[in-house]
Design a protein around this motif. Structure first.
Motif, PDB file in Angstrom:
ATOM      1  N   GLY A  40      -6.251  -6.985  -5.254  1.00 16.63           N
ATOM      2  CA  GLY A  40      -4.818  -6.895  -5.523  1.00 16.63           C
ATOM      3  C   GLY A  40      -4.490  -6.597  -6.969  1.00 16.63           C
ATOM      4  O   GLY A  40      -3.643  -5.747  -7.270  1.00 16.63           O
ATOM      5  N   LEU A  43      -4.848  -3.043  -7.727  1.00 17.78           N
ATOM      6  CA  LEU A  43      -3.782  -2.204  -7.186  1.00 17.78           C
ATOM      7  C   LEU A  43      -2.595  -2.215  -8.146  1.00 17.78           C
ATOM      8  O   LEU A  43      -2.004  -1.173  -8.438  1.00 17.78           O
ATOM      9  CB  LEU A  43      -3.349  -2.710  -5.801  1.00 17.78           C
ATOM     10  CG  LEU A  43      -2.260  -1.873  -5.133  1.00 17.78           C
ATOM     11  CD1 LEU A  43      -2.752  -0.466  -4.820  1.00 17.78           C
ATOM     12  CD2 LEU A  43      -1.732  -2.536  -3.873  1.00 17.78           C
ATOM     13  N   THR A  44      -2.258  -3.396  -8.660  1.00 21.65           N
ATOM     14  CA  THR A  44      -1.169  -3.516  -9.626  1.00 21.65           C
ATOM     15  C   THR A  44      -1.472  -2.669 -10.868  1.00 21.65           C
ATOM     16  O   THR A  44      -0.610  -1.955 -11.378  1.00 21.65           O
ATOM     17  CB  THR A  44      -0.995  -4.993 -10.030  1.00 21.65           C
ATOM     18  OG1 THR A  44      -0.762  -5.742  -8.842  1.00 21.65           O
ATOM     19  CG2 THR A  44       0.169  -5.184 -10.987  1.00 21.65           C
ATOM     20  N   THR A  53       5.820   1.822  -8.892  1.00 21.27           N
ATOM     21  CA  THR A  53       6.015   0.376  -8.951  1.00 21.27           C
ATOM     22  C   THR A  53       4.956  -0.326  -8.101  1.00 21.27           C
ATOM     23  O   THR A  53       4.393   0.252  -7.169  1.00 21.27           O
ATOM     24  CB  THR A  53       7.404  -0.030  -8.431  1.00 21.27           C
ATOM     25  OG1 THR A  53       7.495   0.350  -7.056  1.00 21.27           O
ATOM     26  CG2 THR A  53       8.502   0.641  -9.224  1.00 21.27           C
ATOM     27  N   GLU A  54       4.733  -1.572  -8.458  1.00 18.91           N
ATOM     28  CA  GLU A  54       3.786  -2.398  -7.720  1.00 18.91           C
ATOM     29  C   GLU A  54       4.214  -2.503  -6.249  1.00 18.91           C
ATOM     30  O   GLU A  54       3.390  -2.426  -5.341  1.00 18.91           O
ATOM     31  CB  GLU A  54       3.776  -3.785  -8.377  1.00 18.91           C
ATOM     32  CG  GLU A  54       2.713  -4.710  -7.888  1.00 18.91           C
ATOM     33  CD  GLU A  54       2.893  -6.117  -8.454  1.00 18.91           C
ATOM     34  OE1 GLU A  54       4.007  -6.457  -8.914  1.00 18.91           O
ATOM     35  OE2 GLU A  54       1.914  -6.879  -8.437  1.00 18.91           O
ATOM     36  N   ALA A  55       5.535  -2.637  -6.036  1.00 19.96           N
ATOM     37  CA  ALA A  55       6.048  -2.787  -4.666  1.00 19.96           C
ATOM     38  C   ALA A  55       5.737  -1.537  -3.837  1.00 19.96           C
ATOM     39  O   ALA A  55       5.412  -1.622  -2.658  1.00 19.96           O
ATOM     40  CB  ALA A  55       7.547  -3.066  -4.676  1.00 19.96           C
ATOM     41  N   TYR A  58       2.027  -1.484  -3.015  1.00 19.95           N
ATOM     42  CA  TYR A  58       1.777  -2.503  -1.991  1.00 19.95           C
ATOM     43  C   TYR A  58       2.231  -1.995  -0.625  1.00 19.95           C
ATOM     44  O   TYR A  58       1.578  -2.217   0.399  1.00 19.95           O
ATOM     45  CB  TYR A  58       2.509  -3.786  -2.360  1.00 19.95           C
ATOM     46  CG  TYR A  58       2.286  -4.930  -1.408  1.00 19.95           C
ATOM     47  CD1 TYR A  58       1.086  -5.635  -1.399  1.00 19.95           C
ATOM     48  CD2 TYR A  58       3.287  -5.317  -0.514  1.00 19.95           C
ATOM     49  CE1 TYR A  58       0.882  -6.688  -0.520  1.00 19.95           C
ATOM     50  CE2 TYR A  58       3.091  -6.359   0.364  1.00 19.95           C
ATOM     51  CZ  TYR A  58       1.882  -7.054   0.355  1.00 19.95           C
ATOM     52  OH  TYR A  58       1.697  -8.092   1.222  1.00 19.95           O
ATOM     53  N   SER A  59       3.368  -1.296  -0.643  1.00 23.91           N
ATOM     54  CA  SER A  59       3.926  -0.741   0.574  1.00 23.91           C
ATOM     55  C   SER A  59       2.945   0.239   1.230  1.00 23.91           C
ATOM     56  O   SER A  59       2.690   0.177   2.433  1.00 23.91           O
ATOM     57  CB  SER A  59       5.244  -0.057   0.206  1.00 23.91           C
ATOM     58  OG  SER A  59       5.751   0.646   1.273  1.00 23.91           O
ATOM     59  N   THR A  62      -0.307  -1.610   2.501  1.00 24.33           N
ATOM     60  CA  THR A  62      -0.169  -2.409   3.723  1.00 24.33           C
ATOM     61  C   THR A  62       0.190  -1.543   4.930  1.00 24.33           C
ATOM     62  O   THR A  62       0.032  -1.970   6.063  1.00 24.33           O
ATOM     63  CB  THR A  62       0.902  -3.516   3.575  1.00 24.33           C
ATOM     64  OG1 THR A  62       2.136  -2.909   3.178  1.00 24.33           O
ATOM     65  CG2 THR A  62       0.479  -4.546   2.549  1.00 24.33           C
ATOM     66  N   PHE A  63       0.675  -0.329   4.665  1.00 24.04           N
ATOM     67  CA  PHE A  63       1.016   0.569   5.779  1.00 24.04           C
ATOM     68  C   PHE A  63      -0.248   0.956   6.538  1.00 24.04           C
ATOM     69  O   PHE A  63      -0.265   0.996   7.754  1.00 24.04           O
ATOM     70  CB  PHE A  63       1.722   1.820   5.239  1.00 24.04           C
ATOM     71  CG  PHE A  63       2.173   2.774   6.301  1.00 24.04           C
ATOM     72  CD1 PHE A  63       3.419   2.642   6.891  1.00 24.04           C
ATOM     73  CD2 PHE A  63       1.349   3.808   6.730  1.00 24.04           C
ATOM     74  CE1 PHE A  63       3.839   3.524   7.885  1.00 24.04           C
ATOM     75  CE2 PHE A  63       1.759   4.694   7.719  1.00 24.04           C
ATOM     76  CZ  PHE A  63       3.010   4.543   8.296  1.00 24.04           C
ATOM     77  N   TYR A  64      -1.318   1.235   5.807  1.00 20.31           N
ATOM     78  CA  TYR A  64      -2.554   1.667   6.440  1.00 20.31           C
ATOM     79  C   TYR A  64      -3.463   0.479   6.738  1.00 20.31           C
ATOM     80  O   TYR A  64      -3.790  -0.301   5.850  1.00 20.31           O
ATOM     81  CB  TYR A  64      -3.289   2.671   5.540  1.00 20.31           C
ATOM     82  CG  TYR A  64      -2.507   3.938   5.342  1.00 20.31           C
ATOM     83  CD1 TYR A  64      -2.443   4.889   6.357  1.00 20.31           C
ATOM     84  CD2 TYR A  64      -1.801   4.169   4.167  1.00 20.31           C
ATOM     85  CE1 TYR A  64      -1.703   6.052   6.196  1.00 20.31           C
ATOM     86  CE2 TYR A  64      -1.065   5.327   3.997  1.00 20.31           C
ATOM     87  CZ  TYR A  64      -1.018   6.261   5.011  1.00 20.31           C
ATOM     88  OH  TYR A  64      -0.285   7.397   4.857  1.00 20.31           O
ATOM     89  N   GLU A  65      -3.836   0.398   7.995  1.00 23.57           N
ATOM     90  CA  GLU A  65      -4.713  -0.681   8.456  1.00 23.57           C
ATOM     91  C   GLU A  65      -6.025  -0.698   7.670  1.00 23.57           C
ATOM     92  O   GLU A  65      -6.632  -1.744   7.445  1.00 23.57           O
ATOM     93  CB  GLU A  65      -4.996  -0.434   9.946  1.00 23.57           C
ATOM     94  CG  GLU A  65      -5.519  -1.608  10.714  1.00 23.57           C
ATOM     95  CD  GLU A  65      -4.439  -2.662  10.939  1.00 23.57           C
ATOM     96  OE1 GLU A  65      -4.775  -3.841  10.797  1.00 23.57           O
ATOM     97  OE2 GLU A  65      -3.276  -2.303  11.235  1.00 23.57           O
ATOM     98  N   PHE A  69      -6.939  -6.357   1.370  1.00 25.09           N
ATOM     99  CA  PHE A  69      -6.915  -7.122   0.114  1.00 25.09           C
ATOM    100  C   PHE A  69      -7.941  -8.259   0.137  1.00 25.09           C
ATOM    101  O   PHE A  69      -8.149  -8.931  -0.843  1.00 25.09           O
ATOM    102  CB  PHE A  69      -5.524  -7.702  -0.145  1.00 25.09           C
ATOM    103  CG  PHE A  69      -4.486  -6.645  -0.406  1.00 25.09           C
ATOM    104  CD1 PHE A  69      -4.639  -5.751  -1.459  1.00 25.09           C
ATOM    105  CD2 PHE A  69      -3.365  -6.541   0.390  1.00 25.09           C
ATOM    106  CE1 PHE A  69      -3.693  -4.775  -1.705  1.00 25.09           C
ATOM    107  CE2 PHE A  69      -2.407  -5.569   0.157  1.00 25.09           C
ATOM    108  CZ  PHE A  69      -2.576  -4.681  -0.897  1.00 25.09           C
TER     109      PHE A  69
END
Lengths: 159, 565
Positions: A40, A43-44, A53-55, A58-59, A62-65, A69
């Protein structure tokens, strides 16, 4: 806190793909390729470097299986549960792996970090159903009995 | 350019980017939840779906107009379609409407009512998740989120903060900060624009009414109010009165009726801010101090500087905001035992702003170890208090604000709009307040259209280069140009919310069909109606400097350290 070497590795990968938002996915793939998971903090760091942005990062992650993390085990076992494998009884195979390794639908990785068990929707090897992949190696026509043999073999390899 | 046929009527269009805008221009309120003219088109909610002459359905928000199109907006098929969409949205929504902050003001509730959704046949399989109450400004209730993405887009596109994003996919999708963090752990600047754009109760203002009501009931406490400029042009929205009209007299009457001991006007301390900030500005210009000077009135902007442009923190004016100056002055005034009469003073400020709730708690918002502003209530909370009281707002008489902090100039009033602080500074720099001089200042470029305004004003043989911007994405553009050396300014005024405080995160929401900017007009009208135009002509300000504040200007009116939050 991650070791400094993680950031050095990330810098190399970022330099390779370029500091631009469009590099996000290949960078994440390479990081995961390197560490078998996507830390994680890294990724940041990547988000900051490529200017998103971090968000947002993260988006996408988490979209891709595929992105995880959670650190994964040395052997990532993918039990195919696509239509063909499912009708050829993939469910008992998954159960056998989980039972033998003390895992569940929520806990995917053994505490000794040796095995991770996941399901995938289709490996594209329906002719070999039910199929299991261990890292990059395909194991066709699996049965619950073969699961035991496979685990023994993998453990032996460790020793 | 061309014509389309909407429900059998010909409608001309020019440069509209989508069919939806043309339909709305034709006076038909096709429902939307995710469409916002100022944001990118998302096409998530599908409520704006219309039918063409071949019976095909498409979302009008994301369809380019073509000459000769024939569309229908209200067919039996569409009504069933929209009702089904609403039913599905409601199925996955926490429908405890009676106890929801947004009840009565919720777009989802309103649409369910409008389309006659009387039954939801599907059950909610989503796990309840806890509320995020980490922020002093807003509360996030993911159980009420319908995934329209308005908050995500406003935070990213208009504010360039990007504190919120989508996570996961399909039925598991949620809106959340990265790594499921609490909102207070992100770069959220507390501007509250997410709450303005949220169609449901998923993001609401942190409600602080109760402790204020408790203070009002306590006889040992002197409860003091201050009312910010932008509040007075927003309250009418809720009471069927002319929108944008200055309601300060009624607000003062109401607060008096409610039991506030003193009601002051923040335009007084806005004047005080200009006295201090103009002095600081000239001092920096004349003595080679850090330039450009960045205004410090807007706490969301100050936090943005701290998070995104930390190398510029010394450029931020040391002046406290008008809220901060008023509270520090009032608290100091009542520290005098003769004035205190044995009562503790509780300071309540009425603001258009959710970030002010954060500013009040910032470590530099304390004087002599005491928090200057005890409670910050937004215009929306003020409206709620008026509604709770049962007092007919429309029938209230006008009452002037109390002395000695009740008088302010037109320069203080215009703080409520983008460019207002700068205009008030320029008024301070000229020797008179004649109408011609005021007109010249108003036409200097400070009231230009656009979210980034650049202009110069002559002063003492030099040209002062000024930039006024609103909306943090625009602020980022300006600051990046300053950082790269591409642009050089003496003064930069930033308001985090587009158009300034009148459209702050604490203001009542507006429906998408309302496009006139009556609040800005209302502020300028209020200024025009005042004789006193500039702060240095304000007798109450002179009295303050010569009175109890003498020698304490630095302690009371300036921040002694930079604090982003």
């Amino acid at each position: 806190m991650l070791d400094q070497t993680f950031y050095q590795k990330a810098d190399e990968i970022i330099a390779f793909y370029g500091k631009k938002p469009a590099s996000l996915i290949p960078i994440m793939q390479d990081i995961q390729g390197e560490y078998r998971y996507l830390p994680g903090e890294l990724l940041t760091y990547v988000a900051g470097q490529i200017g998103i942005t971090e968000a947002k990062a993260y988006s996408v992650a988490t979209f891709y299986e595929n992105f995880s993390f959670e650190p994964k085990g040395k052997y990532v076992i993918k039990v195919c549960d696509g239509t063909a494998c499912h009708v050829r009884k993939s469910a008992p195979i998954l159960e056998k792996f989980q039972k033998e390794l003390g895992l569940s639908a929520k806990k995917h990785t053994t505490d000794d970090m040796l095995f991770t068990v996941e399901t995938v929707s289709c490996l594209g090897a329906c002719g070999l159903a039910p199929t299991v992949m261990v890292n990059e190696e395909v194991h066709p026509k699996m049965t619950p009995e073969k699961v035991l043999e496979l685990l023994q073999e993998l453990r032996g390899e460790k020793g | 350019m061309g014509k389309i046929t909407i429900d059998g009527r010909n409608v001309e269009f020019t440069d509209e980017k989508n069919v939806l805008s043309i339909i709305r221009k034709a006076g038909i309120d096709v429902p939307t939840l995710c469409y916002q003219p100022e944001l990118s088109v998302f096409g998530a909610c599908r409520m704006c779906t219309v039918e063409d002459d071949r019976g095909r359905l498409f979302a009008s928000c994301s369809e380019e107009p073509r000459d000769g199109m024939v569309i229908f907006t209200n067919t039996a098929k569409l009504i069933k379609y929209r009702r089904k969409l609403l039913e599905l949205l409601l199925a996955a929504h926490d429908r405890e409407c009676t106890t929801c902050e947004r009840s009565g003001d919720c777009q989802l509730q309103a649409l369910a009512n409008r389309y006659g959704v009387t039954d939801v046949r599907f059950s909610n399989y989503k796990e309840r998740v806890p509320l995020d109450t980490s922020s002093p400004s807003i509360v996030r209730d993911p159980n009420k989120c319908i995934l329209c993405g308005n908050c995500v887009r406003v935070c990213d596109e208009l504010q360039s903060v990007g504190a919120l994003g989508f996570a996961e996919r399909g039925a598991d999708a949620t809106v959340t900060p990265a790594f499921q963090k609490q909102i207070a752990e992100t770069d959220c600047v507390n501007c509250g624009q997410c709450r303005v754009y949220c169609p449901t109760g998923a993001i609401t203002i942190k409600n602080d009414i109760d402790p204020v009501m408790d203070a009002l009931a306590d006889p040992t406490v002197r409860v003091v109010a201050q009312i910010a400029p932008a509040v007075r042009v927003a309250v009418n929205d809720a009471f069927g009165l002319e929108k944008g009209n200055n309601a300060i007299g009624k607000i003062v009457s109401f607060l008096k009726r409610l039991g506030f001991d003193e009601v002051y006007d923040t335009i007084f301390s806005a004047d005080l801010t200009i006295m201090e900030e103009a002095a600081e500005f000239l001092e920096r210009v004349q003595n080679g101090g850090k330039l450009p000077l960045l205004t410090s009135c807007c706490p969301a902007w100050v936090k943005f500087v701290g998070d995104q442009f930390p190398e510029f923190t010394e450029h931020v004016s040391t002046c406290r905001s008008p809220q901060g100056m008023m509270s520090a002055a009032v608290k100091e005034y009542f520290r005098d035992p003769a004035k205190a009469e044995g009562k503790k003073t509780v300071m309540v400020s009425f603001m258009p702003c959710t970030a002010k709730k954060m500013e009040a708690k910032r470590p530099n918002s304390f004087t002599k170890g005491e928090q200057d502003t005890d409670y910050v209530l937004t215009s929306t909370e003020l409206i709620r208090m008026i509604q709770m009281s049962g007092i007919s707002f429309a029938k209230l008489e006008d009452t002037p604000a109390d002395d000695p902090f009740g008088i302010g100039s037109g320069g203080g009033v215009i703080f409520g709009v983008t460019g207002g602080v700068t205009e008030a500074v320029i008024r301070r720099l000229v020797p008179d307040q004649n109408p011609e001089t005021m007109k010249m200042i108003a036409e200097s470029g400070v009231r230009k259209d656009g979210f980034i305004r650049e202009f110069s004003v002559p002063y003492n043989g030099m040209n002062l280069n000024i930039c006024v911007a609103s909306g943090l994405a625009n602020a980022r553009t300006v600051m990046e140009q300053v950082r790269s050396g591409e642009k050089k300014y003496h003064l930069i005024e930033i308001m985090a919310c587009r158009r300034g405080c009148v459209y702050g995160g604490g203001q009542p929401r507006r429906s998408a069909m309302e496009t006139t900017d009556d609040r800005t007009a209302g502020i300028y009208k209020a200024d025009a109606s005042m004789e006193l135009k500039k702060c240095d002509f304000n007798p109450a300000i002179t009295a303050l400097y010569e009175g109890f504040a003498k020698g304490k200007e630095h302690e009371l009116f300036h921040n002694h350290m930079f604090c982003a939050k």
